[in-house]
Scaffold this motif. Structure first.
Motif, PDB file in Angstrom:
ATOM      1  N   ILE A  77       1.402   2.809 -18.106  1.00 37.44           N
ATOM      2  CA  ILE A  77       0.572   1.727 -18.646  1.00 37.44           C
ATOM      3  C   ILE A  77       0.875   0.414 -17.927  1.00 37.44           C
ATOM      4  O   ILE A  77      -0.031  -0.338 -17.573  1.00 37.44           O
ATOM      5  CB  ILE A  77       0.786   1.595 -20.171  1.00 37.44           C
ATOM      6  CG1 ILE A  77       0.242   2.839 -20.877  1.00 37.44           C
ATOM      7  CG2 ILE A  77       0.129   0.329 -20.710  1.00 37.44           C
ATOM      8  CD1 ILE A  77       0.644   2.955 -22.326  1.00 37.44           C
ATOM      9  N   GLY A  78       2.165   0.155 -17.687  1.00 32.62           N
ATOM     10  CA  GLY A  78       2.559  -1.055 -16.961  1.00 32.62           C
ATOM     11  C   GLY A  78       1.994  -1.088 -15.548  1.00 32.62           C
ATOM     12  O   GLY A  78       1.549  -2.140 -15.074  1.00 32.62           O
ATOM     13  N   ASN A  79       1.977   0.057 -14.869  1.00 35.22           N
ATOM     14  CA  ASN A  79       1.416   0.105 -13.518  1.00 35.22           C
ATOM     15  C   ASN A  79      -0.096  -0.092 -13.525  1.00 35.22           C
ATOM     16  O   ASN A  79      -0.642  -0.703 -12.607  1.00 35.22           O
ATOM     17  CB  ASN A  79       1.787   1.424 -12.830  1.00 35.22           C
ATOM     18  CG  ASN A  79       3.161   1.376 -12.220  1.00 35.22           C
ATOM     19  OD1 ASN A  79       3.592   0.345 -11.720  1.00 35.22           O
ATOM     20  ND2 ASN A  79       3.861   2.493 -12.251  1.00 35.22           N
ATOM     21  N   ILE A  80      -0.774   0.420 -14.551  1.00 37.13           N
ATOM     22  CA  ILE A  80      -2.226   0.208 -14.644  1.00 37.13           C
ATOM     23  C   ILE A  80      -2.523  -1.277 -14.838  1.00 37.13           C
ATOM     24  O   ILE A  80      -3.399  -1.843 -14.172  1.00 37.13           O
ATOM     25  CB  ILE A  80      -2.828   1.060 -15.779  1.00 37.13           C
ATOM     26  CG1 ILE A  80      -2.761   2.543 -15.397  1.00 37.13           C
ATOM     27  CG2 ILE A  80      -4.263   0.645 -16.075  1.00 37.13           C
ATOM     28  CD1 ILE A  80      -3.099   3.498 -16.522  1.00 37.13           C
ATOM     29  N   ILE A  81      -1.787  -1.908 -15.743  1.00 32.49           N
ATOM     30  CA  ILE A  81      -1.972  -3.351 -15.967  1.00 32.49           C
ATOM     31  C   ILE A  81      -1.659  -4.120 -14.686  1.00 32.49           C
ATOM     32  O   ILE A  81      -2.390  -5.035 -14.301  1.00 32.49           O
ATOM     33  CB  ILE A  81      -1.102  -3.835 -17.148  1.00 32.49           C
ATOM     34  CG1 ILE A  81      -1.611  -3.218 -18.453  1.00 32.49           C
ATOM     35  CG2 ILE A  81      -1.086  -5.359 -17.235  1.00 32.49           C
ATOM     36  CD1 ILE A  81      -0.672  -3.405 -19.629  1.00 32.49           C
ATOM     37  N   GLY A  87      -1.703  -6.058  -8.373  1.00 32.68           N
ATOM     38  CA  GLY A  87      -1.363  -5.034  -7.388  1.00 32.68           C
ATOM     39  C   GLY A  87      -2.315  -4.944  -6.221  1.00 32.68           C
ATOM     40  O   GLY A  87      -1.895  -4.831  -5.072  1.00 32.68           O
ATOM     41  N   TRP A  88      -3.590  -5.024  -6.523  1.00 32.75           N
ATOM     42  CA  TRP A  88      -4.541  -4.873  -5.433  1.00 32.75           C
ATOM     43  C   TRP A  88      -4.523  -6.077  -4.505  1.00 32.75           C
ATOM     44  O   TRP A  88      -4.803  -5.954  -3.316  1.00 32.75           O
ATOM     45  CB  TRP A  88      -5.931  -4.547  -5.964  1.00 32.75           C
ATOM     46  CG  TRP A  88      -6.552  -5.593  -6.829  1.00 32.75           C
ATOM     47  CD1 TRP A  88      -6.286  -5.848  -8.133  1.00 32.75           C
ATOM     48  CD2 TRP A  88      -7.546  -6.524  -6.426  1.00 32.75           C
ATOM     49  NE1 TRP A  88      -7.056  -6.890  -8.576  1.00 32.75           N
ATOM     50  CE2 TRP A  88      -7.857  -7.320  -7.546  1.00 32.75           C
ATOM     51  CE3 TRP A  88      -8.227  -6.757  -5.236  1.00 32.75           C
ATOM     52  CZ2 TRP A  88      -8.797  -8.338  -7.501  1.00 32.75           C
ATOM     53  CZ3 TRP A  88      -9.167  -7.770  -5.200  1.00 32.75           C
ATOM     54  CH2 TRP A  88      -9.447  -8.548  -6.330  1.00 32.75           C
ATOM     55  N   TRP A  89      -4.163  -7.270  -5.011  1.00 31.26           N
ATOM     56  CA  TRP A  89      -4.052  -8.446  -4.143  1.00 31.26           C
ATOM     57  C   TRP A  89      -2.927  -8.263  -3.124  1.00 31.26           C
ATOM     58  O   TRP A  89      -3.109  -8.546  -1.937  1.00 31.26           O
ATOM     59  CB  TRP A  89      -3.782  -9.712  -4.958  1.00 31.26           C
ATOM     60  CG  TRP A  89      -4.974 -10.227  -5.670  1.00 31.26           C
ATOM     61  CD1 TRP A  89      -5.226 -10.139  -7.012  1.00 31.26           C
ATOM     62  CD2 TRP A  89      -6.099 -10.897  -5.095  1.00 31.26           C
ATOM     63  NE1 TRP A  89      -6.433 -10.716  -7.300  1.00 31.26           N
ATOM     64  CE2 TRP A  89      -6.992 -11.192  -6.138  1.00 31.26           C
ATOM     65  CE3 TRP A  89      -6.423 -11.282  -3.803  1.00 31.26           C
ATOM     66  CZ2 TRP A  89      -8.203 -11.851  -5.924  1.00 31.26           C
ATOM     67  CZ3 TRP A  89      -7.625 -11.938  -3.597  1.00 31.26           C
ATOM     68  CH2 TRP A  89      -8.494 -12.213  -4.642  1.00 31.26           C
ATOM     69  N   LEU A  90      -1.779  -7.804  -3.596  1.00 34.59           N
ATOM     70  CA  LEU A  90      -0.651  -7.590  -2.680  1.00 34.59           C
ATOM     71  C   LEU A  90      -0.951  -6.451  -1.709  1.00 34.59           C
ATOM     72  O   LEU A  90      -0.580  -6.508  -0.541  1.00 34.59           O
ATOM     73  CB  LEU A  90       0.624  -7.320  -3.466  1.00 34.59           C
ATOM     74  CG  LEU A  90       1.219  -8.554  -4.149  1.00 34.59           C
ATOM     75  CD1 LEU A  90       2.280  -8.160  -5.148  1.00 34.59           C
ATOM     76  CD2 LEU A  90       1.785  -9.504  -3.117  1.00 34.59           C
ATOM     77  N   LEU A 122       0.550  -0.999  -5.302  1.00 35.32           N
ATOM     78  CA  LEU A 122      -0.396  -0.523  -6.313  1.00 35.32           C
ATOM     79  C   LEU A 122       0.303  -0.100  -7.598  1.00 35.32           C
ATOM     80  O   LEU A 122      -0.290  -0.172  -8.668  1.00 35.32           O
ATOM     81  CB  LEU A 122      -1.222   0.636  -5.748  1.00 35.32           C
ATOM     82  CG  LEU A 122      -2.092   0.273  -4.541  1.00 35.32           C
ATOM     83  CD1 LEU A 122      -2.789   1.517  -4.013  1.00 35.32           C
ATOM     84  CD2 LEU A 122      -3.087  -0.817  -4.886  1.00 35.32           C
ATOM     85  N   ALA A 123       1.558   0.355  -7.502  1.00 32.98           N
ATOM     86  CA  ALA A 123       2.281   0.821  -8.696  1.00 32.98           C
ATOM     87  C   ALA A 123       3.793   0.665  -8.494  1.00 32.98           C
ATOM     88  O   ALA A 123       4.496   1.637  -8.235  1.00 32.98           O
ATOM     89  CB  ALA A 123       1.929   2.282  -8.985  1.00 32.98           C
TER      90      ALA A 123
END
Length: 134
Positions: A77-81, A87-90, A122-123
């Motif tokens: 759940i933390g990785n989805i948030i 995540g996608w910016w980095l 991403l995660a």
């Protein structure tokens, strides 16, 4: 010695900029208080982003063989948030740096490292940085 030389070149070819990007994301996450778990991951991966050669990022579950807070359902759940917010910016930053590195033959290993870091971006929750096993 080789890791030192690669890391020195890496630092100049995008490592400094992307490491600072990870730290900035970590500071912003820490300011929110609820983002402290993400901030911790940002600082760990940010330090890895400054000098990745001679180290690798692995899942703590793979390392210990057990689920923990960051590798279980809450980590998912933390990785989805994380992915939705930062995540996608980095990942885009690392992919842009990879494309710049792929322009020359000398930059190919650095571009490959940027792609690995884009996947981690991403995660990052549940990842741990360890020395490369030989």
């Amino acid at each position: 010695m080789l890791s030192f030389l690669l890391n020195a070149n890496w630092f100049v070819l995008g490592g400094l900029l992307m490491g600072l990007g990870w730290w900035l994301a970590g500071v912003i996450a820490a300011i929110t208080i609820v983002g402290i778990p993400w901030a911790r991951a940002c600082f760990v991966i940010g330090n890895y982003s400054f000098s990745p050669f001679g180290k690798e990022a692995v899942s703590r579950q793979e390392l210990t063989g057990k689920l923990d807070f960051g590798t279980g359902p809450l980590g998912l759940i933390g990785n989805i948030i994380w992915f939705l917010i930062a995540g996608w910016w980095l990942a885009i930053g690392h992919l842009t740096s990879a494309l710049a590195c792929f322009i020359s033959i000398i930059g190919i290993p650095f571009g490959i490292q940027h792609i690995k870091l884009a996947l981690i971006a991403l995660a990052p929750i549940g990842m741990q940085v360890v020395p490369v096993r030989r």
